[in-house]
Enzyme design. Structure first.
Site, short mmCIF file in Angstrom:
data_model
loop_
_atom_site.label_atom_id
_atom_site.label_comp_id
_atom_site.label_asym_id
_atom_site.label_seq_id
_atom_site.Cartn_x
_atom_site.Cartn_y
_atom_site.Cartn_z
N GLY A 1 -6.13 -26.78 3.04
CA GLY A 1 -7.42 -27.14 2.44
C GLY A 1 -8.48 -27.55 3.43
N ASP B 1 0.25 -7.66 1.54
CA ASP B 1 0.66 -6.26 1.63
C ASP B 1 2.18 -6.12 1.65
OD1 ASP B 1 0.28 -3.56 1.59
OD2 ASP B 1 -0.20 -3.37 3.72
N HIS C 1 0.82 -1.22 0.00
CA HIS C 1 0.00 0.00 0.00
C HIS C 1 0.85 1.27 0.00
CE1 HIS C 1 0.43 -0.15 4.52
NE2 HIS C 1 0.43 1.15 4.36
N SER D 1 4.73 2.59 7.95
CA SER D 1 4.38 1.43 7.11
C SER D 1 5.55 1.04 6.23
CB SER D 1 3.18 1.76 6.23
OG SER D 1 2.01 1.89 6.99
#
Length: 464
Positions: free
Chosen positions: A281, A152, A122, A225
């Site tokens: 799974g 991210d 981001h 970030s």
């Protein structure tokens, strides 16, 4: 004069008598341990500052970790170019002008001496230009090597004239709750900022694609970030990513992508060009639901298997509904987030040992992880799965994805069990293609996709 001298002599004599009497009769006994050839100790003065010990580490302060880290953390600026009308007149006559605007700043961590940098997706998303400023104030243009929006994580690179300081990845699986950590980044454009805290929790789920995070109380703010979360040895154990806040600023907790997950994403991008994700799974109910509470799943110390996905590694290994997963390899799992966090570091084809409780019997089952065979596509929310060879023959198609779940809003289109072969004219080969193409749809124009039914008939669906 003689009188004053006499009084002074009497006072001194009285004090001496009193002190002698106290020492002889009232003072506590003094115990002194004397060894043979005992010498008077010599006390040396040092210029080295004295610090309180940091629990769990031989280093007595944060200075070494901070000095090692700040030079490897960079300031990332995301610049984009807008093209479009700036006034109503320009909109009417179709005139567009170019506007350059800085839309975001963040941090990044140098992970190799030749300039590879890991940051958050981001931070650099939609950028037309990325600028990276080192701690020595040198600035470089960076290119995007690859991204993984689901985790991210993004990998970018700069070309510097000299070898760069970098951080080594630590093992986030071995991080302990209560361990001291440092967060290093550029909050509010304040370069090379270091904050300290402890690891508050591991495998914290925030509702993001089943992704899990390290939680810490080291102060993290906008601009942090993509920065580093390191232990007191200066090892990179996480990439700072998010905060929980109602104000937009730090209010007590922050979250980082564990280093093992970030490292795996980076290695996949560099080796394969994209991220390979292996899954076990199995499905497990959310523990905060009435269904989980009514059935007591929220009181189970482990992961309850509520379903097994068709053609998954768990299906091949005969893991069954009702099994309780206690461990994966040597990692103890008590919640679904623990399981997902560990498996996220693996690739399709990797084998893990799953320890389960089946009706009171302890079993250890080897499971070979596979790629995800189904997912929900963006915008429409359709659940789709990859086609088996039998389904390709049945529908008479070479590629595509089968619709296995339809939201209430789109039930009128009768899409269940049909195969999507194109989206806006682009071929769909598998579920990853479907996710990417549906993610590019715009709600402000007409979109279309082509489906095939069980009889081989093709139909074009148009929606807005």
């Amino acid at each position: 004069m003689k009188k004053v001298a006499s009084l002074l002599l009497v006072a001194v004599a009285g004090g001496a008598i009193s002190l002698g009497a106290y020492t002889l009769f009232l003072a506590p006994e003094r115990i002194e341990i004397v060894t043979e050839n005992q010498e008077m100790p010599v006390f040396q003065t040092s210029n080295t500052p004295v610090f309180s010990p940091v629990p769990g580490t031989e280093d007595s302060n944060f200075i070494t970790a901070a000095e090692k880290t700040v030079n490897a953390v960079v300031h990332v600026k995301n610049v984009t170019v807008y093209r479009g009308p700036t006034s109503f007149t320009e909109y009417i006559f179709g005139y567009e002008r170019e506007q350059k605007a800085q839309i975001g700043t963040g941090s990044g961590v140098i992970i190799s001496p030749d300039g590879y940098i890991v940051t958050n997706n981001h931070v650099i998303a939609r950028a037309t230009e990325i600028n990276v400023t080192l701690n020595n104030n040198k600035t470089y243009n960076a290119e995007v090597v690859g991204t993984d929006p689901s985790s991210d994580i993004a990998l970018i690179k700069i070309d510097a004239e000299e070898k760069l300081p970098y951080l080594a990845f630590g093992d986030s699986d071995n991080v302990r709750v209560g361990e001291w950590v440092l967060a290093v980044g550029n909050p509010f454009n304040l370069t090379s900022t270091v904050t300290a805290g402890i690891v508050s929790a591991k495998a914290r789920a925030l509702g993001r694609n089943n992704q899990t995070f390290l939680q810490t109380d080291a102060a993290v703010n906008p601009g942090n970030s993509g920065g580093a979360l390191v232990n007191t040895n200066g090892d990179l154990i996480g990439i700072n990513t998010a905060i929980t806040s109602q104000t937009g600023s730090y209010v007590g907790y922050s979250f980082a992508v564990p280093s093992n997950n970030a490292k795996k994403v980076v290695e996949d991008i560099m080796e394969y060009g994209n991220v390979l994700k292996g899954i076990l799974g199995i499905n497990s109910p959310r523990l905060d639901t009435p269904y989980a509470r009514q059935n007591g799943f929220n009181q189970i110390d482990g992961v309850y298997v509520d379903g097994v996905e068709e053609d998954s590694g768990a299906d091949d290994a005969n893991i069954q509904r009702g099994d309780i997963i206690r461990k994966v390899d040597d990692i103890r799992v008590r919640r679904f987030a623990d399981l997902v966090g560990y498996v996220s570091t693996k690739r399709p084809g990797d084998q893990v040992e799953v320890s389960i409780d089946r009706d009171g019997e302890e079993l250890i089952i080897p499971v070979t992880l596979k790629e995800r065979q189904r997912l929900n596509v963006p915008v429409l929310g359709l659940e789709v799965k990859n086609l088996t060879e039998e389904e390709k023959e049945k529908y008479n198609v070479e590629k595509g994805v089968k619709i296995t779940g339809v939201p209430e809003d789109y039930r009128e289109y009768d899409l269940q069990d049909k195969v999507i072969i194109t989206v806006n004219g682009e071929d769909v080969g598998n579920i990853q293609d479907a996710r990417n193409l549906f993610g590019q749809l715009s709600r402000y124009r007409k979109n279309s996709f082509t489906v095939v039914d069980k009889n081989g008939a093709r139909e074009r669906i148009i929606f807005q």
